[in-house]
Scaffold this motif. Structure first.
Motif, PDB file in Angstrom:
ATOM      1  N   SER A 183     -12.355  -0.749  11.247  1.00  0.00           N
ATOM      2  CA  SER A 183     -11.659  -0.647   9.748  1.00  0.00           C
ATOM      3  C   SER A 183     -10.968  -1.221   9.394  1.00  0.00           C
ATOM      4  O   SER A 183     -10.078  -0.844  10.371  1.00  0.00           O
ATOM      5  CB  SER A 183     -12.763   0.852   9.123  1.00  0.00           C
ATOM      6  N   TYR A 184     -10.121  -1.127   8.617  1.00  0.00           N
ATOM      7  CA  TYR A 184      -9.099  -1.965   7.748  1.00  0.00           C
ATOM      8  C   TYR A 184      -8.261  -0.821   8.084  1.00  0.00           C
ATOM      9  O   TYR A 184      -7.322  -1.745   8.591  1.00  0.00           O
ATOM     10  CB  TYR A 184      -9.680  -2.608   6.360  1.00  0.00           C
ATOM     11  N   PRO A 185      -7.613   0.131   8.098  1.00  0.00           N
ATOM     12  CA  PRO A 185      -7.044   0.833   8.383  1.00  0.00           C
ATOM     13  C   PRO A 185      -6.080   1.342   9.909  1.00  0.00           C
ATOM     14  O   PRO A 185      -4.820   1.930   9.860  1.00  0.00           O
ATOM     15  CB  PRO A 185      -7.045   2.129   7.228  1.00  0.00           C
ATOM     16  N   MET A 214      -2.279   3.502   0.880  1.00  0.00           N
ATOM     17  CA  MET A 214      -1.566   1.596   1.368  1.00  0.00           C
ATOM     18  C   MET A 214      -0.279   2.099   1.242  1.00  0.00           C
ATOM     19  O   MET A 214      -0.072   2.468   0.450  1.00  0.00           O
ATOM     20  CB  MET A 214      -2.399   1.267   0.727  1.00  0.00           C
ATOM     21  N   ASP A 261      -2.461  -9.706  -0.286  1.00  0.00           N
ATOM     22  CA  ASP A 261      -3.535 -10.910   0.705  1.00  0.00           C
ATOM     23  C   ASP A 261      -2.058 -11.851   0.079  1.00  0.00           C
ATOM     24  O   ASP A 261      -0.423 -11.980  -0.239  1.00  0.00           O
ATOM     25  CB  ASP A 261      -4.422 -11.364   0.486  1.00  0.00           C
ATOM     26  N   LEU A 314      -4.211  -5.748  -2.953  1.00  0.00           N
ATOM     27  CA  LEU A 314      -5.907  -6.023  -2.387  1.00  0.00           C
ATOM     28  C   LEU A 314      -6.585  -3.886  -2.201  1.00  0.00           C
ATOM     29  O   LEU A 314      -5.117  -2.710  -2.820  1.00  0.00           O
ATOM     30  CB  LEU A 314      -5.786  -5.631  -1.063  1.00  0.00           C
ATOM     31  N   TYR A 315      -7.290  -4.384  -2.772  1.00  0.00           N
ATOM     32  CA  TYR A 315      -7.799  -2.244  -3.426  1.00  0.00           C
ATOM     33  C   TYR A 315      -8.729  -2.626  -2.372  1.00  0.00           C
ATOM     34  O   TYR A 315     -10.340  -2.793  -2.760  1.00  0.00           O
ATOM     35  CB  TYR A 315      -8.075  -2.568  -4.991  1.00  0.00           C
ATOM     36  N   PRO A 316      -8.741  -1.390  -1.402  1.00  0.00           N
ATOM     37  CA  PRO A 316      -9.565  -1.373  -0.241  1.00  0.00           C
ATOM     38  C   PRO A 316     -11.071  -0.917  -0.267  1.00  0.00           C
ATOM     39  O   PRO A 316     -12.095  -1.488  -0.148  1.00  0.00           O
ATOM     40  CB  PRO A 316      -9.121  -0.671   0.900  1.00  0.00           C
ATOM     41  N   PHE A 331     -14.090  -6.556  -0.476  1.00  0.00           N
ATOM     42  CA  PHE A 331     -12.861  -6.056   0.729  1.00  0.00           C
ATOM     43  C   PHE A 331     -14.135  -5.789   1.748  1.00  0.00           C
ATOM     44  O   PHE A 331     -14.552  -5.449   2.231  1.00  0.00           O
ATOM     45  CB  PHE A 331     -11.442  -4.738   0.589  1.00  0.00           C
ATOM     46  N   GLY A 378     -10.791  -5.628   6.314  1.00  0.00           N
ATOM     47  CA  GLY A 378      -9.505  -5.416   6.517  1.00  0.00           C
ATOM     48  C   GLY A 378      -8.846  -7.545   6.115  1.00  0.00           C
ATOM     49  O   GLY A 378      -9.969  -8.858   6.707  1.00  0.00           O
ATOM     50  N   SER A 414      -1.745  -8.762   6.231  1.00  0.00           N
ATOM     51  CA  SER A 414      -2.324  -8.136   5.205  1.00  0.00           C
ATOM     52  C   SER A 414      -1.815  -6.792   5.518  1.00  0.00           C
ATOM     53  O   SER A 414      -0.562  -6.153   4.630  1.00  0.00           O
ATOM     54  CB  SER A 414      -3.142  -7.820   4.478  1.00  0.00           C
TER      55      SER A 414
END
Lengths: 177, 168
Positions: A113-115, B134, B140, B146-148, B153, B157, B161
């Motif tokens: 995932s993104y983080p 964050m 971006d 951005l709000y994950p 979203f 990701g 970013s």
């Protein structure tokens, strides 16, 4: 008493300075415990009495990076944390080695995932990867033994720090076998 | 005297006209309008019958629909009555504002920061509404924050970013 008498009485060993240095290095690797999440519990077991990393000379966990030469990254590294890990890695003196302990550290693991950084080799030079979630302490010992082999095969560069030494760069200090 | 769900509904309806009630297996949820939110929360906390003195969590839901896209949820607990309650309030995607509840419960401070960080809902009057998890400059390439946890979203990701340290 002459030299001959002393040698025959006390015994002697012949070696080279290089192999003496690598022998000392590989048997006294001081880990920097970068325990970020649950793998750190198994890393503690690795230092504890049952797995006992002091058998390999690595019981001295160095909580200051400046006295460490082996970084054990144990846990999920997020993008926010990656800068901290890198900063601590940069403070460790050369020569230094790095173990990526556990699947999160090696590849991002289940945190796709993104983080989460999908493997710390995106920003650090990793010498050994340990699989498992978390790995058993024995697996970390195996990685330590692999690092020891790697140290034994490396050639320490003997640097002349006299007037002709000039500037020493990091690339001068690292010798790939 | 045990606190019944009807008592809670009575207390809430005394201060706000538009309260809808959802009951699921005995668990009570009050859905209120944003204009009535603070009145209801103050009353639920301060009324001696309900005394919801513990704020457990604030979070939000992105329903991915036009109009009232978000719903902010307050989880309350009353230690004296051993009761729990959810309060929900809809937030329109064109007006992502809610009044802060920091004045009601001090604990709301970080929960509201987290909800702001993840969904971009602005809590008016919050003393320190910064990002929580964050980085401050999480945006971006066009400079849009951005709000994950929003549904639009991407899971992995947006490349670039979140910068990584250079590999030397």
């Amino acid at each position: 008493m002459g030299l001959n008498d002393q040698i025959t009485r006390d015994g002697f060993v012949t070696t080279t300075v290089e192999s003496l240095i690598t022998w000392a290095q590989k048997n006294s690797l001081w880990p920097m415990p970068m325990g970020i999440s649950c793998c750190a519990i198994e890393m503690m077991a690795f230092g504890g009495p049952r797995a006992d990393s002091s058998r390999f000379g690595s019981e001295r966990f160095s909580f200051s990076p400046r006295q460490a030469d082996l970084m054990i990254v144990a846990g999920t590294v997020t993008y926010k944390m990656s800068w901290v890990v890198k900063k601590i890695w940069d403070q460790m003196p050369d020569p230094k080695w790095c173990i990526a302990m556990g699947v999160c550290t090696s590849t991002g693991g289940m945190f796709r995932s993104y983080p989460v950084v999908q493997g710390i080799d995106l920003f650090l030079p990793v010498d050994a990867y340990v699989s498992g979630c978390p790995p058993r302490p024995e697996a970390l010992i195996k990685a330590l033994m692999y690092i020891q082999e790697k140290v034994a095969e490396s050639k320490p560069q003997l640097i002349n720090l006299g007037k002709d030494s000039g500037d020493i760069r990091r690339s001068d200090l690292i010798v790939t076998p | 005297m045990a606190l019944s769900n009807n008592d809670i509904i009575q207390v809430a309806k005394a201060v706000a006209a538009d309260v809808s009630v959802v009951e699921h297996h005995g668990d009570l949820t009050l859905v209120v309008k944003a204009a009535d939110l603070l009145d209801v929360l103050y009353e639920l906390k301060d009324n001696p019958r309900t005394t919801f003195n513990l704020l457990i969590d604030i979070t939000a839901i992105d329903w991915a629909k036009p109009g009232e896209r978000y719903e902010v949820v307050y989880f309350l607990s009353s230690l004296a009555n051993a009761a729990r309650l959810r309060v929900k309030v809809g937030v329109h995607e064109d007006a992502l504002h809610l009044p802060t509840s920091v004045d009601v419960w001090e604990a709301a401070n970080w929960y509201e920061r987290e909800t702001y960080d993840m969904y971009g809902i602005i809590f008016d009057g919050h003393p320190d509404l910064r990002r929580f998890y964050m980085p401050e400059d999480f945006m971006d390439e066009h400079g849009t924050p951005l709000y994950p946890l929003r549904k639009d979203f991407p899971l992995m990701g947006i490349p670039g970013s979140l910068p990584l340290p250079p590999k030397d």
